[in-house]
Design an enzyme around this catalytic site. Structure first.
Site, PDB file in Angstrom:
ATOM      1  N   HIS A  16       0.882  -1.191   0.000  1.00 28.15           N
ATOM      2  CA  HIS A  16       0.000   0.000   0.000  1.00 28.15           C
ATOM      3  C   HIS A  16       0.905   1.223   0.000  1.00 28.15           C
ATOM      4  O   HIS A  16       1.502   1.570   1.013  1.00 28.15           O
ATOM      5  CB  HIS A  16      -0.901   0.004   1.245  1.00 28.15           C
ATOM      6  CG  HIS A  16      -1.853   1.164   1.292  1.00 28.15           C
ATOM      7  ND1 HIS A  16      -3.206   1.007   1.504  1.00 28.15           N
ATOM      8  CD2 HIS A  16      -1.669   2.495   1.165  1.00 28.15           C
ATOM      9  CE1 HIS A  16      -3.800   2.183   1.494  1.00 28.15           C
ATOM     10  NE2 HIS A  16      -2.877   3.111   1.302  1.00 28.15           N
ATOM     11  N   HIS A  18       1.585   5.347  -1.666  1.00 36.60           N
ATOM     12  CA  HIS A  18       1.199   6.526  -2.450  1.00 36.60           C
ATOM     13  C   HIS A  18       2.450   7.160  -3.037  1.00 36.60           C
ATOM     14  O   HIS A  18       3.341   7.572  -2.284  1.00 36.60           O
ATOM     15  CB  HIS A  18       0.510   7.569  -1.556  1.00 36.60           C
ATOM     16  CG  HIS A  18      -0.749   7.068  -0.927  1.00 36.60           C
ATOM     17  ND1 HIS A  18      -1.987   7.217  -1.514  1.00 36.60           N
ATOM     18  CD2 HIS A  18      -0.961   6.386   0.222  1.00 36.60           C
ATOM     19  CE1 HIS A  18      -2.908   6.660  -0.742  1.00 36.60           C
ATOM     20  NE2 HIS A  18      -2.318   6.145   0.318  1.00 36.60           N
ATOM     21  N   LYS A 102      -9.259  -0.433  -5.798  1.00 37.99           N
ATOM     22  CA  LYS A 102      -9.310   0.217  -4.490  1.00 37.99           C
ATOM     23  C   LYS A 102     -10.674   0.847  -4.241  1.00 37.99           C
ATOM     24  O   LYS A 102     -11.158   1.632  -5.050  1.00 37.99           O
ATOM     25  CB  LYS A 102      -8.220   1.303  -4.429  1.00 37.99           C
ATOM     26  CG  LYS A 102      -8.183   2.083  -3.127  1.00 37.99           C
ATOM     27  CD  LYS A 102      -7.718   1.247  -1.948  1.00 37.99           C
ATOM     28  CE  LYS A 102      -7.943   1.965  -0.621  1.00 37.99           C
ATOM     29  NZ  LYS A 102      -6.735   2.622  -0.139  1.00 37.99           N
ATOM     30  N   HIS A 139     -10.478   0.806   1.839  1.00 35.96           N
ATOM     31  CA  HIS A 139     -10.279   1.811   2.900  1.00 35.96           C
ATOM     32  C   HIS A 139     -11.487   1.691   3.809  1.00 35.96           C
ATOM     33  O   HIS A 139     -12.578   2.129   3.463  1.00 35.96           O
ATOM     34  CB  HIS A 139     -10.154   3.220   2.313  1.00 35.96           C
ATOM     35  CG  HIS A 139      -9.883   4.251   3.376  1.00 35.96           C
ATOM     36  ND1 HIS A 139      -8.686   4.904   3.497  1.00 35.96           N
ATOM     37  CD2 HIS A 139     -10.646   4.702   4.408  1.00 35.96           C
ATOM     38  CE1 HIS A 139      -8.718   5.716   4.546  1.00 35.96           C
ATOM     39  NE2 HIS A 139      -9.915   5.615   5.107  1.00 35.96           N
ATOM     40  N   HIS A 177      -4.557  -0.892   5.832  1.00 35.65           N
ATOM     41  CA  HIS A 177      -4.120  -0.124   7.008  1.00 35.65           C
ATOM     42  C   HIS A 177      -5.075  -0.233   8.194  1.00 35.65           C
ATOM     43  O   HIS A 177      -5.610   0.762   8.661  1.00 35.65           O
ATOM     44  CB  HIS A 177      -3.855   1.352   6.666  1.00 35.65           C
ATOM     45  CG  HIS A 177      -4.858   2.023   5.779  1.00 35.65           C
ATOM     46  ND1 HIS A 177      -6.223   1.968   5.984  1.00 35.65           N
ATOM     47  CD2 HIS A 177      -4.685   2.785   4.668  1.00 35.65           C
ATOM     48  CE1 HIS A 177      -6.819   2.654   5.053  1.00 35.65           C
ATOM     49  NE2 HIS A 177      -5.925   3.155   4.246  1.00 35.65           N
ATOM     50  N   ASP A 250       1.477   2.492   3.539  1.00 37.23           N
ATOM     51  CA  ASP A 250       0.635   3.683   3.407  1.00 37.23           C
ATOM     52  C   ASP A 250       1.482   4.938   3.516  1.00 37.23           C
ATOM     53  O   ASP A 250       1.025   5.952   4.032  1.00 37.23           O
ATOM     54  CB  ASP A 250      -0.504   3.681   4.441  1.00 37.23           C
ATOM     55  CG  ASP A 250      -1.566   4.724   4.112  1.00 37.23           C
ATOM     56  OD1 ASP A 250      -1.621   5.178   2.952  1.00 37.23           O
ATOM     57  OD2 ASP A 250      -2.328   5.084   5.030  1.00 37.23           O
TER      58      ASP A 250
END
Ligand code: NCD
Ligand code: ZN
Length: 348
Positions: A16, A18, A102, A139, A177, A250
């Site tokens: 995960h 970004h 996602k 999420h 997460h 994350d």
């Protein structure tokens, strides 16, 4: 506590991550490609990555930001919307480009405005994913104003996730997460088609770290860190070796000025020192022998990927590693996650 001073593990994967785009992408990508073999790339750009063609273009820009001396494979995801085309998604998955989809509940986090408002509207897409075995990364927070922010994950599990898994049997789900004991317990209670990622920072901070003694914007992320008892449950899960728990950092870079702000952005930037932090956490639990499962084996197995055949070695030194507080320039920089303790484990 052991007195071990080196540990060699398969090169880790980050399930995960970004990486953003533009200037930020160029700045942060080398911090991941240095230590990680592969990463599941989050699609919450502006505009979001919603089609296979967009994912293909995004993958190219990521690859061009990887320094030539690193080898790094971005695993692409699509951002699920109520307009997602199941055929496009299936083509992307079958070509090997798309590794997961996602789900962001609308309004849950950074750049989630195009997310899903009514979950049943995406059931046809989810059914197709179940058919072809494509995982859904979730999420897991409800976003309604009546639910306290610290309860969002637990309420999501009960009111959205569990009904969704029952409505779409066979759908493979990764609870991203997770921050609560409720999340850990839910994964443990369901043998099949379910796993969870754990971040580096949620293994280290609880909600006191964010709020006691002055507000610490660099510890603010979503889902927000919870009470200590939840952090302890996460540490126990991560260090247990249970194949359903694996690393998704994350790592979510925002420029320092947008974090140190009256309305600060959510996200911790952990790519730089994640492996040092994790070695510390695992050593404290006397579980260094489980580190490789968490960082380099369990996630690859869940995603059906070959295990990395490269290795990294971490060495415990007498002096703490000196990571920079920020990466970037004086005009544009990102503040690196501070675990709040010295880091003696260095990646060689
Ligand atoms: C992430 C981001 O900034 O994109 N922020 C965060 O606090 N984790 C989004 C997310 O994963 O929720
Ligand atoms: Zn994220």
């Amino acid at each position: 506590m052991t007195n071990q001073s080196t540990i060699t593990i398969r090169r880790p994967d980050d399930f995960h991550l970004h990486l953003r785009d533009g200037e930020m992408l160029k700045l942060v990508t080398p911090d991941s490609s240095r230590d990680f073999a592969r990463a599941i790339i989050m699609p919450n750009l502006v505009p979001p990555v919603t089609t296979t063609a967009m994912a293909e273009a995004y993958k190219e820009s990521i690859l061009s930001a990887v320094p030539s001396e690193h080898s790094f494979q971005p695993l692409m995801t699509l951002y699920l919307t109520e307009d997602t085309d199941p055929d496009d998604l299936e083509l992307g998955a079958k070509s090997g480009l798309i590794s997961a989809v996602k789900l962001y509940p609308a309004g849950a986090t950074t750049n989630s405005d195009s997310g899903v408002k009514t979950i049943s509207n995406v059931y046809p897409v989810l059914e197709r994913m179940a058919e072809i075995g494509l995982p859904l990364c979730v999420h897991g927070e409800v976003t309604t104003a009546d639910i306290d922010i610290f309860d969002r994950e637990a309420v999501f599990i009960e009111t959205v996730l569990d009904p969704l898994r029952k409505a779409v049997p066979g759908l493979r789900v990764v609870m991203e997460h997770i921050t609560t004991k409720n999340g850990v317990d839910y994964v443990r209670a369901h043998e099949k088609d379910l796993a969870a990622t754990l971040t580096t920072h949620h293994l280290i901070i609880n909600r006191n770290h964010i709020l006691v003694g002055g507000i610490k914007p660099h510890y603010y992320c979503l889902p927000v860190a919870k009470r200590e008892e939840h952090r302890l449950a996460l540490v126990e899960a991560a260090t247990s070796g249970d194949p359903r728990f694996f690393l998704g950092t994350d790592s979510a870079p925002h420029s320092t000025d947008t974090k140190e702000n009256a309305c600060g952005c959510a996200g911790c930037y952990t790519s730089v020192n994640t492996l040092s932090c994790l070695a510390h956490v695992f050593e404290e639990q006397n579980a260094l022998d489980k580190l490789e499962l968490f960082t380099s084996v369990n996630g690859a197995n869940f995603y059906g990927l070959p295990l990395s055949d490269q290795q990294v070695t971490l060495t415990k030194q007498n002096q703490p590693a000196s990571y920079l507080n920020t990466v970037g320039s004086s005009e544009f920089n990102v503040t690196v996650f501070d675990p709040g303790f010295p880091l003696y484990w260095h990646v060689d």
